[in-house]
Design an enzyme around this catalytic site. Structure first.
Site: not given
Length: 433
Positions: A16, A148, A249, A278
């Site tokens: 990013y 997201y 998710d 994660k």
């Protein structure tokens, strides 16, 4: 140190970032507990858990030992027609942790390399499920705006194409169905009209919808928005009514971050497919999973092939699986519920006064997540170095100044993070006077 940073700036593309601009960059030489040690000699309190993954802190002796023990046996072996103990142990642990009332919620675990890929696999599972039923019309996904789900193409396609970070790919990505997010924030009272937008999508397009995909209770990188568990219950009812699969998710919310082990358990809604990543390895290395219910497994096997067409090279990497298994054991053995509850209470006490600041839109806290939503986007190139000057690592995005610290953080360390946020916002207010 400067030579290393210049070498990086001249050759590495960070996430990013625009390489033509002077982006803030800091050299980390080591990390331990909740501290990042910089090449400059400075030590920072980490408020980000390295993008929400390092729940046990850095350089944990038991996780280190698990990695060292496994690497002496084998660091990797292909998972096609071969298996190994770390993957089997981790699978059994995941199936146990995702059991509700002594009933196993999921039947199979599919391993992949990253959260984005676990979403890709979930989408494949959902579409292939309906294809195996002879219903190839059901090939679209339904989700809510501001979500997201990752940076790979299928994951991007269910990330908000207008308000999300992938808007330039609109028209290239597969087009799915989007509903408005329900009212979100602190202490929101549930109203049935919050369902109006997504109910309309079900009514109009259910013949083409393979699955709904949602981040349960908390939208992560799409805006750190918290919404009511009742919404998920109502979505489950609509999925059952219209014969649509449900995907959760939980890459960001899984493993205790919201205050329950998994957000779906807090909501009392079990999806057909669950994505995890994660914190799975405690932030040691990349690993993700897609868990499927028996209904999904049987559905995919309904045609002659029954083959889920996906197989990453590093699927079920033994080194990652061994560390993940130890990480989940540590989580079970620790009093993580008390730790997360204490973080929650301290964040509420120390961040809530910022709601009165004229630059602040809202303060939100859930579990070990603290969010200060500003009314305007922050100056990233100013605010990140300023946080470093204050001895903390906080990386805001857009309008959000937020922290998701490791669970092992001490109250005095957490206060350093919240005080830094107060200081920076106060300085921004002074500049506006």
């Amino acid at each position: 140190m400067l030579q290393l940073i210049n070498a990086d700036l001249n050759s590495i593309w960070h996430p990013y970032t625009n390489t033509s601009k002077n982006n803030p960059l800091f050299l980390v030489t080591s990390a331990s507990g909740v501290e990042l040690h910089l090449g400059s000699g400075q030590t920072l309190i980490d408020g980000m858990s390295s993008w929400w993954a390092v729940i046990h802190g850095y350089n944990h002796p038991e996780l280190n030992a698990a990695a060292k023990d496994q690497i002496d046996k084998m660091s990797h072996v292909m998972f096609g027609s071969l298996t190994h103990e770390p993957a089997i142990n981790l699978t059994q642990k995941l199936l146990s942790l995702t059991s509700t009332d002594n009933q196993q919620d999921f039947a199979r675990v599919f391993f992949s390399d990253s959260g984005s890929v676990s979403v890709e696999v979930a989408i494949k599972m959902a579409i292939q499920y309906w294809f195996a039923q002879g219903n190839s019309e059901k090939s679209k996904l339904l989700t809510i705006r501001n979500g997201y789900h990752g940076d790979t193409f299928a994951a991007m396609s269910v990330t908000d194409p207008e308000n999300g970070m992938h808007s330039i790919f609109k028209g290239i990505l597969t087009e799915h169905y989007f509903a408005e997010i329900p009212v979100y924030g602190e202490n929101i009272e549930w109203h049935h009209e919050y369902l109006d937008s997504i109910r309309k999508q079900f009514e109009q397009h259910h013949k083409h919808i393979a699955a709904v995909i949602l981040e349960p209770l908390v939208q992560g990188a799409g805006g750190m928005k918290f919404y009511d568990a009742e919404y998920l219950k109502q979505i489950k009812t609509l999925c059952d009514k219209y014969d649509v699969l449900l995907i959760f998710d939980e890459i960001a919310t899984g493993f205790g971050r919201t205050g329950s082990l998994f957000a779906y358990q807090e909501a009392g809604v079990t999806p057909d497919i669950l994505c995890l990543g994660k914190a799975l390895t405690g932030g040691y290395m990349t690993l993700a999973t897609t868990l499927a219910s028996q209904k999904v497994v049987d559905g995919i096997h309904a045609d002659d092939s029954g083959v889920l067409m996906h197989g990453p090279t590093f699927m079920a990497n033994p080194l990652a699986c061994a560390v993940a298994f130890k990480s989940l054991c540590l989580l079970e053995e620790s009093n993580w519920q008390l730790k997360v509850r204490s973080i929650n209470n301290q964040l509420l006490e120390e961040l809530s006064p910022l709601a009165d600041n004229p630059l602040v839109n809202e303060v939100r806290v859930k579990g070990a997540i603290g969010v200060v939503e500003m009314k305007k986007p922050v100056d990233f190139n100013w605010i990140v170095p300023r946080f470093v000057e204050l001895g903390v690592w906080i990386r805001p995005f857009g309008k959000l100044v937020y922290i998701m610290p490791p669970y092992i953080i001490k109250p005095e360390q957490l206060s350093l993070l919240t005080q830094a946020i107060k200081t920076v916002i106060s300085e921004m207010s002074n500049c506006n006077d």
